[in-house]
Scaffold this active site. Structure first.
Site, PDB file in Angstrom:
ATOM      1  N   ARG A 182       1.011  -1.080   0.227  1.00 50.08           N
ATOM      2  CA  ARG A 182      -0.115  -0.062   0.023  1.00 50.08           C
ATOM      3  C   ARG A 182       0.710   1.195  -0.054  1.00 50.08           C
ATOM      4  NH1 ARG A 182      -1.350   4.951   2.532  1.00 50.08           N
ATOM      5  NH2 ARG A 182      -0.869   4.027   4.421  1.00 50.08           N
ATOM      6  N   ASP A 183       1.350   1.717   1.250  1.00 48.62           N
ATOM      7  CA  ASP A 183       2.270   2.836   1.364  1.00 48.62           C
ATOM      8  C   ASP A 183       3.509   2.713   0.439  1.00 48.62           C
ATOM      9  OD1 ASP A 183       2.569   5.488   2.087  1.00 48.62           O
ATOM     10  OD2 ASP A 183       3.194   4.818   4.249  1.00 48.62           O
TER      11      ASP A 183
ATOM     12  N   HIS B 293       8.269   7.414   8.745  1.00 56.68           N
ATOM     13  CA  HIS B 293       9.028   7.404   7.588  1.00 56.68           C
ATOM     14  C   HIS B 293      10.334   7.940   8.167  1.00 56.68           C
ATOM     15  CE1 HIS B 293       5.736   7.388   4.590  1.00 56.68           C
ATOM     16  NE2 HIS B 293       4.888   7.380   5.699  1.00 56.68           N
TER      17      HIS B 293
ATOM     18  N   CYS C  59       3.763   9.538   0.727  1.00 48.60           N
ATOM     19  CA  CYS C  59       2.460   9.997   0.602  1.00 48.60           C
ATOM     20  C   CYS C  59       2.414  10.817  -0.711  1.00 48.60           C
ATOM     21  CB  CYS C  59       1.835  10.518   1.702  1.00 48.60           C
ATOM     22  SG  CYS C  59       0.209  11.185   1.475  1.00 48.60           S
TER      23      CYS C  59
END
Length: 325
Positions: free
Chosen positions: A17-18, A211, A242
């Site tokens: 996902r990320d 992060h 993001c």
């Protein structure tokens, strides 16, 4: 013999996902399913396998529901899905998902950029999302993005995050994910916020999502674990970020987190297979490998049991590297 160097906290690998959402490339469903199964077979206890973000906004997530449908119920028990609206919850549980992260930002500006609504609007919709999940037997984590800083508004007061965590409309969430979306937090900040959220909502599991933008991904993760987080997020090779947060770089590397925490299932052989798997994926995506543990594993310090050198360079592609579950 135990190698564990930190209190118990399980890794959730968020590569699918990320990790993928900034790459601009859509991995075929079969490749995503294979990657999920390889990670689970190696012992990774939890995965984030996709998002229901709009495909026109985040193209790499377009086949998320196909991935969910392709996995077994047993596999899905270890998998999480990013959702942001009650409709997302409906679609996710219909496909078979049983673990959901209902996500929005502590800052209005980022929530508007990321989800297209104010934070208050997301809060207002959460009880409906929780009711739908409960009806389907799914568990929900409240995921609070920009818990420390916002790319548009700057520093986010801890009180803002605590107010969301304590809002009655979020009461049905079994866990809370505290996100350092930009990777700008330092360990003292992370420890303080994780501790305060844990003290004020003791009935919930606390998750940390970090992060590595400023090089403190592992340090912040360890600080979160020491402060009470029992799940932490990472991505293979530090992939990701993001698309709606200028300045955000890759996630904290799963390999680096595992090398630092040494859970019982993580061995030098496991690291070798993860590094090979990561290198294969990153090469296909034309993305850099930001994992310092992976770099160390490729060193020539042969007396160190965690060094794998160059002879295992193709481990990620080898059919015998890890059987599909």
């Amino acid at each position: 013999m135990s190698h564990s160097f930190a209190p118990a906290a399980k890794l959730r690998d968020v590569t699918l996902r990320d990790g993928l959402q900034l790459t601009g490339k859509v991995l075929p469903t079969e490749r995503k399913v294979e990657l999920a199964r390889r990670l689970l077979a190696l012992g990774v206890p939890a995965l984030e396998i996709g998002s229901l973000a709009r495909p026109d906004k985040v193209p790499p997530m377009a086949n998320t529901l196909d991935v969910v449908r392709a996995l077994t119920a047993e596999e899905l028990a270890a998998c999480w899905l990013w959702v942001a609206t009650p409709r997302h919850v409906e679609l996710a549980v219909e496909a078979g998902a049983r673990n959901l992260q209902y996500c929005f930002s502590a800052s209005d500006a980022h929530n508007l950029a990321n989800i297209g609504r104010t934070t208050e609007a997301s809060l207002e919709a959460m009880p409906r999302a929780l009711a739908l999940a409960k009806e389907a037997g799914a568990s929900v984590q409240l995921c609070i993005a920009t818990s420390f800083t916002c790319p548009f508004e700057g520093p986010v007061p801890p009180e803002r995050v605590l107010a969301i965590a304590n809002d009655p409309r979020t009461a049905g969430a079994q866990g809370i994910v505290i996100c350092d979306t930009l990777g700008q937090a330092v360990p003292a900040q992370v420890a303080d916020l994780i501790s305060r959220v844990g003290e004020e909502t003791p009935e919930r599991e606390i998750v940390y999502h970090g992060h590595d933008t400023w090089g403190l991904g592992v340090a912040n993760t360890l600080a979160a674990i020491q402060a009470g987080a029992t799940m932490v997020d990472g991505a293979l090779g530090g992939l990701g970020g993001c698309p709606f947060a200028p300045g955000a770089s890759g996630n904290t590397s799963s390999e680096d987190i595992l090398f630092a925490t040494r859970p019982e299932w993580f061995t030098p052989a496991t690291l070798a297979e993860l590094v090979g798997l990561s290198e294969s994926l990153l090469a296909d995506l034309d993305e850099p490998n930001r994992s310092r543990a992976a770099q160390g594993a490729r060193s020539r310090s042969r007396a160190f049991e965690w060094v794998i050198g160059e002879d295992a360079h193709d481990a990620g592609r080898s059919p015998s590297a890890s059987p599909l579950a």
